[in-house]
Design an enzyme around this catalytic site. Structure first.
Site, PDB file in Angstrom:
ATOM      1  N   GLY A 179     -16.047  -2.450 -45.642  1.00 45.63           N
ATOM      2  CA  GLY A 179     -16.430  -3.629 -44.729  1.00 45.63           C
ATOM      3  C   GLY A 179     -17.709  -4.199 -45.307  1.00 45.63           C
ATOM      4  O   GLY A 179     -18.463  -3.384 -45.976  1.00 45.63           O
ATOM      5  N   GLU A 209     -22.659  -0.887 -53.182  1.00 45.50           N
ATOM      6  CA  GLU A 209     -21.820  -2.298 -53.468  1.00 45.50           C
ATOM      7  C   GLU A 209     -22.919  -3.407 -53.418  1.00 45.50           C
ATOM      8  O   GLU A 209     -23.547  -3.888 -54.386  1.00 45.50           O
ATOM      9  CB  GLU A 209     -20.668  -2.322 -53.199  1.00 45.50           C
ATOM     10  CG  GLU A 209     -20.040  -3.556 -53.550  1.00 45.50           C
ATOM     11  CD  GLU A 209     -18.535  -3.903 -52.869  1.00 45.50           C
ATOM     12  OE1 GLU A 209     -18.421  -3.426 -51.800  1.00 45.50           O
ATOM     13  OE2 GLU A 209     -17.880  -4.628 -53.445  1.00 45.50           O
TER      14      GLU A 209
END
Ligand SMILES: [Zn+2]
Length: 355
Positions: A179, A209
């Site tokens: 998420g 990320e």
């Protein structure tokens, strides 16, 4: 050496560690399942819907990328839907030459129509069993383990961790959190990770990320992650080929990086495949693995990711074998089973390709 063709890569055995079940549906299946449950889609022609997913995911922000999942998750709320999606996932990966895959999904996202967490896991496993059996009957053997994901903005990680451990002998091989990364550090879920460590269970964490080094540092040094989901921002700790303390630790400890090149380009974590840090991380001998992340949203496959890298970096079979063995070494199934796939399946196939 002649360039490696996409068809050759399809035939080579590959191992996949980072692939989301709700990010890999066939567009035609999304259309059919949406019709069955009365969910409205932006497009009802499968080809156009497939293009819509890629275009929406191309926007450059992780938050918008995650929006596309509203549609896939909406059609995965029944046992039939989940079972079909899992079965087709196994068949599609096997047809692409994937011999080992760890597929992840968040059971808590599939409860909207009254399923229990256990019913969700059972339906997914039934689908994978069917798909793997059908693939094997057609001469394409694939082994699939599942990872149960908890959503990092939610507060169910302990419950999902316990669910994963309960199903550890029934196909669940690991745990993950996923998420939006910014604002939701992995340490929010420390209780779940400490529980998993006490249970001698495996887990990976989406980190590094969209967000940088603090997230990677927390995932490893506070939470004890076995692998890093993406981890691509570890390059922020590398200057001109010289490694900082955290990058050194990740490399020297052989912590696997689940890199997802096309997905990173879509979310803006890398500008292009050619500029993706995977080239540098390969040269510096990190434990690099290649993954698809979301095949539907990226319009991709394992073979396509490998082909893009081979083209961008001039990589040949020895690099593709190295990446595949790296992934297999980093899998969450028992060591003897990993070794059997490496020595019986991967090495003989690549020996022929290298000859
Ligand atoms: Zn992911």
């Amino acid at each position: 050496m002649a360039a490696i063709s996409h068809a050759d890569i399809v035939n080579a055995p590959k191992a996949l560690l980072h692939d989301h079940l709700d990010g890999g549906l066939r567009p035609a299946t999304v259309v059919e399942l949406a019709e069955a449950v009365g969910h409205e889609l932006p497009e009802t022609d499968p080809a156009r819907l497939g293009e819509w997913f890629v275009a929406a995911a191309d926007s450059g922000s992780l938050e918008r990328y995650l929006e596309t999942f509203a549609h896939t998750v909406a059609v995965m709320q029944t046992e039939e839907g989940l079972r079909r999606v899992a079965r087709e996932c196994a068949l599609d990966l096997a047809a692409d030459g994937v011999v080992y895959a760890e597929i992840r999904y968040a059971p808590e996202q599939h409860l909207e129509r009254g399923l229990s967490l256990d019913q969700v896991v059972d339906a997914v496993h039934a689908g994978f069993e069917e798909g793997c059996a059908e693939a094997a009957a057609a001469g394409k053997r694939i082994r699939i383990g599942t990872l149960l994901t908890a959503m990092r903005h939610a507060a169910r990680s302990q419950e999902i961790a316990e669910l994963a451990v309960r199903y550890r002998d029934a196909g669940v091989v690991g745990f993950d959190i996923a998420g939006a990364e910014a604002g939701f550090p992995p340490t929010r879920h420390l209780d779940a990770f400490e529980y998993l460590q006490r249970e001698n269970f495996h887990f990976t964490i989406h980190a590094g990320e969209a967000f940088g080094l603090p997230s990677i540092w927390q995932a490893i040094q506070w939470c004890g992650a076995d692998r890093l989901g993406h981890g691509v921002r570890i390059v922020d700790d590398i200057t001109g080929g010289s490694l900082g303390r955290l990058a050194s630790y990740v490399r020297d400890k052989r912590i696997p990086l689940e890199l997802c090149p096309s997905s990173n380009v879509q979310t803006g974590a890398a500008d292009s495949i050619a500029e993706h840090p995977i080239g540098l991380l390969h040269d510096l001998r990190f434990r690099v693995t290649v993954n698809t992340d979301n095949r539907l949203m990226s319009g991709t496959s394992m073979s396509r990711e490998m082909a893009l890298l081979a083209e961008a970096f001039g990589w040949g079979w020895s690099e593709l074998q190295w990446l595949t063995i790296n992934a297999m070494k980093s899998a969450f199934i028992p060591y003897d089973e990993r070794l059997a796939i490496i020595t019986d399946v991967i090495k003989p196939a690549y020996a022929k390709l290298l000859a």
